[in-house]
Design a protein around this motif. Structure first.
Motif: not given
Ligand code: CAO
Length: 420
Positions: A304-307, A283-287, A296-300
């Motif tokens: 993966a997001r922290q770096p 929902k945050t992505c949608e917002a 996306d595996p770089a974000y999901s």
């Protein structure tokens, strides 16, 4: 509200032998909740906050009025034998005595805990000091920021490339007063069972640390694994052996940051605090208009997001660029994103909802007129505290002495001898 219910602490007699902020914050809340709180003050000016940072010449400063509402005031020199005798009479009749003088001051005055306990075994004695009895610094005088330094708040607040930073929240002062209040109320309940009062001590260092417990958690994690994955330093900057300053990072498992909104160039508070709640990622992505991030595996995943978390925040700032902080929160709330506008003190002072809830109240103060202060942050279903003005220095001296049995002549003698 049921108006028939007596105020929760009605009938509790409190001698408020406190000054500045830590002690007065504790006793003020007792007064709000219905206790009879008698502030005992020096003859020469009373509590120092009456004079500090005055905004109106010859009138008690807001520093004083905002910490001493709903109380009465007795101005007396307790270092004279006659003044000490008055204190002893008060102690015999009271339920609670609270003090936050420099270490040893009460003993020097002839009011040791042993003596107080002997005078009135039922009395609860609340005491604030900078450091606890086992501390090598127990003799120190302590103010707010000194306690923040010693309690772990300073070393963990601010940015990693800047110096330790104090919090504007009174972690050392009012927070210690609130801890003391919890202790005193607990001791009052214990007295119901035992019939005996006890000494309740809170040190400012300990009270600050109690609020910094997540940083102690982080110290243990750091020692165990060598890194703290939710800190901005991770994974690119090596960690040392102590918890570093994390800027505006979230303190728990949810990454967060302060993000710019429309108008930030001119308004120092045009920001929101934005939290990425793991379970709300889709929902945050949608917002924020990034549905492609969901899978996306770089974000999901959080890992993966922290770096590249700051690139993510930068992208969200692009989405925020044409929205005020209020507009942004209004959108984000519909997607369950934990967030809030960064409110200025001006916005808080004029916030109608905070006024309606009694969290910010207007109080009439003799000589000053109406002023704004904080009301009770604690809301009860059967009781609503009424905040009244603070006493003038010695406003109730004669009444108090008369109630203790002093005759008009005796009171006149005390005056002549400069005891009152
Ligand atoms: N009549 C006569 N003497 C009185 C009196 C009265 N009614 N009320 C207080 N005094 C005396 C005290 O007994 C003390 O005398 P001695 O030093 O000779 O024993 C003297 O006034 C000054 O006491 P004080 O504690 O207020 O000293 P201070 O202003 O120098 O220090 C503070 C203030 C806050 C640093 C110190 O009280 C302290 O460290 N308190 C404990 C920690 C604390 O609560 N700090 C929070 C402050 S909120 O920021």
């Amino acid at each position: 509200m049921n108006t028939e219910v007596p105020q929760p602490l009605s009938g509790v007699k409190v001698i408020d032998f406190t000054g500045v902020q830590a002690g007065p914050a504790c006793t003020q809340m007792m007064a709000w909740f219905g206790a009879d709180v008698l502030k005992v003050e020096r003859l020469d000016g009373g509590d120092v906050t009456r004079h500090q940072l005055r905004d109106i010449p010859d009138h008690d400063a807001l520093y004083f009025t905002m910490l001493n509402s709903n109380k009465r005031s007795l101005a007396i020199n307790t270092k004279t034998p006659e003044g000490l005798a008055v204190m002893e009479k008060l102690i015999r009749e009271a339920d609670v005595l609270v003090e936050n003088f420099a270490p040893g001051a009460l003993d020097r005055m002839g009011l040791s805990w042993d003596h107080i306990h002997e005078l009135n075994p039922r009395l609860i004695f609340g005491s604030v000091k900078g450091f606890n009895e086992q501390s090598p610094w127990k003799d120190l005088k302590v103010y707010e920021n000194v306690a923040q330094a010693a309690g772990g708040a300073l070393s963990t607040t601010g940015f990693w490339d800047g110096p330790p930073t104090v919090s504007s929240a009174a972690l050392g002062d009012s927070n210690t007063g609130m801890h003391l209040l919890i202790g005193i109320l607990t001791a009052l309940l214990a007295r119901e069972k035992t019939g005996v009062g006890q000494k309740v001590s809170v040190s400012m260092q300990d009270a600050v640390l109690n609020l910094c417990r997540v940083k102690l958690r982080d110290q243990e994690r750091l020692e165990a694994v060598g890194y703290l994955e939710e800190y901005p330093q991770y994974p690119n900057t090596p960690f040392g052996d102590a918890v570093p300053r994390g800027g505006n990072a979230g303190g728990g498992g949810q990454p967060g940051w302060v993000l710019k909104c429309k108008g930030w160039q001119d308004d120092p508070n045009s920001y929101i605090y934005f939290t990425i709640q793991e379970q709300n990622w889709a929902k945050t992505c949608e917002a924020v208009g990034k549905p492609e991030w969901v899978d996306d595996p770089a974000y999901s995943t959080a890992e993966a997001r922290q770096p590249h978390i700051f690139d993510i925040f930068a992208d969200i700032e692009k989405w925020l660029a044409d929205k005020t902080k209020y507009e942004a929160v209004d959108i984000l709330r519909t997607y369950d994103v934990p967030c809030a506008p960064v409110l200025s003190m001006k916005e808080i002072a004029y916030d109608p909802a905070l006024r309606a809830s009694g969290t910010v109240v207007e109080v009439e103060q003799e000589g000053r007129g109406k002023y704004l202060t904080v009301g009770s942050p604690v809301k009860f279903s059967d009781f609503s505290p009424t905040i009244t003005g603070a006493p003038l220095l010695g406003e109730h001296t004669i009444d108090v002495l008369s109630d203790l049995g002093y005759t008009t002549d005796q009171i006149a003698e005390l005056k002549t001898a400069h005891v009152i």
